[in-house]
Design a protein around this motif. Structure first.
Motif, mmCIF file in Angstrom:
data_model
loop_
_atom_site.group_PDB
_atom_site.id
_atom_site.type_symbol
_atom_site.label_atom_id
_atom_site.label_comp_id
_atom_site.label_asym_id
_atom_site.label_seq_id
_atom_site.Cartn_x
_atom_site.Cartn_y
_atom_site.Cartn_z
ATOM 1 N N SER A 145 19.258 -30.626 10.849
ATOM 2 C CA SER A 145 18.598 -30.533 11.826
ATOM 3 C C SER A 145 18.476 -31.815 12.850
ATOM 4 O O SER A 145 19.560 -32.632 12.316
ATOM 5 C CB SER A 145 16.948 -30.566 11.333
ATOM 6 N N ALA A 146 17.787 -31.870 13.635
ATOM 7 C CA ALA A 146 17.655 -32.998 14.490
ATOM 8 C C ALA A 146 17.604 -34.420 13.656
ATOM 9 O O ALA A 146 18.229 -35.256 13.967
ATOM 10 C CB ALA A 146 16.390 -32.906 15.501
ATOM 11 N N GLN A 200 11.072 -31.095 15.646
ATOM 12 C CA GLN A 200 12.388 -30.872 16.472
ATOM 13 C C GLN A 200 12.488 -30.823 17.857
ATOM 14 O O GLN A 200 13.029 -31.149 18.722
ATOM 15 C CB GLN A 200 12.918 -29.312 15.785
ATOM 16 N N SER A 220 12.079 -34.093 19.321
ATOM 17 C CA SER A 220 13.136 -34.816 19.749
ATOM 18 C C SER A 220 13.853 -34.082 20.870
ATOM 19 O O SER A 220 14.523 -34.683 21.365
ATOM 20 C CB SER A 220 14.078 -34.558 18.351
ATOM 21 N N ALA A 221 13.597 -32.715 20.871
ATOM 22 C CA ALA A 221 14.465 -32.171 22.106
ATOM 23 C C ALA A 221 13.793 -32.592 23.541
ATOM 24 O O ALA A 221 14.717 -33.027 24.363
ATOM 25 C CB ALA A 221 14.124 -30.444 21.837
ATOM 26 N N ALA A 251 23.451 -32.149 19.537
ATOM 27 C CA ALA A 251 21.883 -32.449 19.205
ATOM 28 C C ALA A 251 21.251 -31.296 19.505
ATOM 29 O O ALA A 251 20.374 -30.620 18.894
ATOM 30 C CB ALA A 251 21.422 -33.713 19.915
ATOM 31 N N PHE A 260 18.757 -28.789 17.222
ATOM 32 C CA PHE A 260 17.655 -28.226 17.543
ATOM 33 C C PHE A 260 17.312 -26.658 17.550
ATOM 34 O O PHE A 260 16.340 -26.158 16.937
ATOM 35 C CB PHE A 260 17.080 -28.657 18.746
#
Lengths: 499, 203
Positions: free
Chosen positions: A56-57, A136, A139-140, A325, A329
């Motif tokens: 994942s992220a 997630q 962070s996106a 990245a 996500f």
């Protein structure tokens, strides 16, 4: 970093995900196709898909960021996330596949023959899923802001919409292809820039760490963090035992044809993860040398190519990392959404494809709301908390359920409530009210070291106190879980409730 | 195991062995016809009336059926499989626990390790950021090999009754769970139960 390159990369990844997903729709006609890809997925595809979903992220961005910030102690994070698959392999993989369970609640029902345990497991799946989805989306937002300066909610919403569309239209089959593609994209996106970065670092005269860093940051248990040894052990326990309790991991095992294939797939997964996790440490260390001011955030992976290499090459590599990245996500969010939606659709709504679609929208919307509301912590920390909850609830359920005949439904309920409740409470206090300090802060930020033993203890003691509630079919279930499929045996007639 | 297999025979009856065997064969044949309706008809089971030595070595009928009927012998087979696999899993987990639990202690107790270098980087980094991963893969590979071997042994043990079995030659078997759960409890179960090998629970 050049914004145009970054945006192009994001758009390309999103488009690719949607296109591959749509292509998969044509292959998924019937309901059973829709859910489990008819179990025709080959082991390498399946392992790539597990890897793609799992990374994942937190793995792609977060680990490097935490290593840059805290140093050698954080190397345990990727070690635990890989070692968790070894624990999963030896304790869980083949019996879990043989159980025929599609979700964790399915397993609880099959093994304990209790709808109450099934419902409680469902609640925990949804909670762990949301706890995992929330960072997630956060962070996106952060990444998109770092590239374009757009407000944070846009990035999260973008990922949420693509995931929802993909899951609603394609189901599992398309997700398998998307996920497998995502693993290789992520590996490429992290590995290619590393080569360039190392070449540039060499050309730069291979600068080392500052003297202060070499004496503290580079050494384990030397960064002056309070209760460092406790935190390290708690982290190890959470990651090693939490992996098996992640809802989106289990779904993937169902797409193996049998228990033996499940084992072999896990072996391939372990290899793929081992290769991938060699990379974040390099980013963390180079980041400490070149961009120490980024400590405390998750953006070191994105920033390094531009800083160290620069020029068009640096921009292109930066765009590649950005693409990776977003792949992270999308893939993790998709996998989590499928499993959370599966539980909501089957256990709360009426089941069937239509319920699954409605559930998918709910599964995405709630964590998206949380992401905008909650305090932003480093992504790997929040994901670590999700692992702690999984380790203190589903790990004892799976391990005792598979290997211990005397587990009772009452014991399982009590253990899930105690472990999941305590770990969940610690998570709420950490995310909602933190940061706490001192011993309490350490215990809350890394709860696994005390919640996992409590969960195991409660489950065992209550089971021993309620011997009358051992499920009547436990002997048959043991045959089902442990005997190789080649033997012609009576394995009972339980089936997961297929939609 | 073979001892229990022998006990399954109603030895206390004074009936000649030959007639016993005929009755047994009839019972198996009947069971085979009655309980597997709608499936591929199985060939009649043959019971070889062999000398005592062979009979002692092999159970009278497949151990898979002992497991299906949840006799005490079936339970013994199952427990042996689960225990073997669990011991293997526990072994791997113990080694893993020693590595994962021991390294932080080692780093704390021997701080000089931090300044020592392996492959050009400090020892903790070489271990945690590199060498541990191939170690995991190697451990997993060894585990998979041994676990499959255990299962093969178990399959050979339970799926080879009296030297000949139609199930073996019938090629790939039914889908797991594809049978009626109570199909095994045909007439043939009775002589076993009468001779003292009780049913260990079940539905």
């Amino acid at each position: 970093m050049n914004a145009a390159y970054g945006v192009t990369a994001v758009v390309l990844v999103m488009l690719a995900a949607v296109l591959i997903g749509t292509f998969g729709v044509r292959l998924s006609r019937t309901t059973s196709d829709f859910y489990v890809a008819s179990r025709t997925v080959s082991p390498l595809w399946n392992a790539s898909a597990i890897g793609g979903e799992y990374l994942s992220a937190a793995s792609f961005l977060g680990v490097a960021g935490l290593i840059l910030t805290y140093g050698a102690d954080m190397l345990w994070l990727p070690v635990g996330w890989t070692g968790g698959y070894l624990v999963l392999l030896v304790l869980v993989s083949a019996p879990l596949r043989r159980s025929g369970a599609y979700t964790l609640p399915d397993f609880a029902e099959a093994r304990l023959e209790s709808m109450a345990v099934r419902r409680l497991a469902g609640v925990l799946v949804v909670l762990i899923g949301w706890l995992y989805l929330m960072p997630q989306f956060q962070s996106a937002g952060l990444v998109l802001r770092a590239i374009t300066g757009a407000p944070e909610w846009i990035g999260g919403s973008l990922v949420a919409v693509v995931v929802a569309v993909n899951v609603v239209s394609g189901g599992m089959r398309s997700i398998t292809f998307v996920q497998a593609f995502q693993y290789w994209l992520k590996l490429t996106a992290l590995a290619v820039p590393v080569v360039f970065l190392l070449v540039a670092w060499r050309a730069d005269g291979a600068p080392g760490l500052s003297a202060g860093d070499a004496a503290t940051w580079a050494l384990p248990l030397a960064s002056g963090k309070e209760y460092g040894l406790y935190s390290t052990y708690s982290l190890i326990l959470a990651t090693f035992l939490g992996t098996m309790g992640l809802p989106h991991v289990l779904v993937r095992f169902y797409t193996n044809p049998d228990g033996r294939a499940a084992r072999r797939t896990t072996l391939v997964v372990l290899t793929l993860l081992g290769v991938f996790y060699l990379l974040p440490a390099v980013y963390g260390a180079l980041g400490r040398i070149y961009v120490p001011e980024l400590a405390g955030g998750d953006t070191v992976v994105l920033a390094l190519p531009g800083r160290v290499i620069g020029g068009v090459v640096g921009d292109l590599l930066g765009a590649l990392v950005t693409a990776g990245a977003f792949a992270a996500f999308l893939s993790t969010s998709s996998g989590l959404t499928v499993s959370v939606a599966g539980v909501i659709g089957q256990d709360i709504l009426r089941g069937g494809v239509r319920s699954f679609r409605a559930a998918a929208v709910v599964a995405v919307a709630v964590p998206l709301g949380l992401a905008t509301w909650a305090r932003t912590l480093p992504v790997a920390d929040v994901v670590g908390l999700a692992f702690a909850v999984a380790a203190s609830s589903f790990c004892p359920l799976l391990v005792l359920g598979i290997w211990w005949r005397r587990l009772t439904s009452a014991g399982a309920m009590a253990g899930l409530l105690a472990g999941g409740g305590l770990a969940g409470g610690a998570v709420l206090l950490t995310i909602g009210g933190g940061p706490h300090t001192g011993l309490a802060g350490a215990l809350l930020a890394q709860p696994a070291a005390w919640t996992v033993p409590v969960a195991f203890g409660v489950m065992i003691v209550v089971s021993l106190l309620t011997p009358g509630r051992i499920p009547p079919g436990v002997a048959r279930t043991m045959v089902r879980l442990h005997t190789p499929e080649t033997l012609n045996l009576d394995r009972g007639d339980w089936r997961p409730r297929s939609p | 195991m073979s001892r229990e297999g022998r006990e399954a025979e109603p030895r206390e009856e004074p009936e000649p062995r030959r007639r016993m065997a005929e009755r047994f064969t009839r019972a198996v044949g009947r069971e085979g016809r009655e309980s597997r309706e709608g499936e591929r008809p199985r060939p009649r089971r043959e019971v070889v009336t062999s000398p005592r030595t062979t009979a002692a070595r092999h159970p009278r009928y497949p151990a898979t059926r002992e497991i299906d009927e949840q006799t005490r012998l079936g339970e013994v087979y199952m427990r042996s499989l689960v225990r073997t696999q669990f011991r293997l899993a526990l072994f791997v987990c113990t080694v893993l626990g020693c590595v994962a639990g021991g390294l932080p202690l080692l780093f704390m107790l021997v701080p000089e390790l931090g300044s020592a270098r392996l492959l050009g980087v400090p020892v903790p980094w070489a271990l945690l950021a590199g060498l541990v991963y191939p170690g995991f893969v190697a451990g997993a590979w060894l585990y998979v090999r041994q676990a499959e071997r255990n299962e093969r042994h178990f399959a050979e043990l339970v799926d080879r009754p009296g030297g000949r079995d139609e199930r073996c030659s019938a090629g790939p078997v039914d889908r797991p769970g594809g049978r009626d759960p109570d199909a095994g409890a045909g007439p043939v179960a009775d002589p076993v139960a009468e001779s003292g090998s009780d049913r260990a629970g079940g539905r």
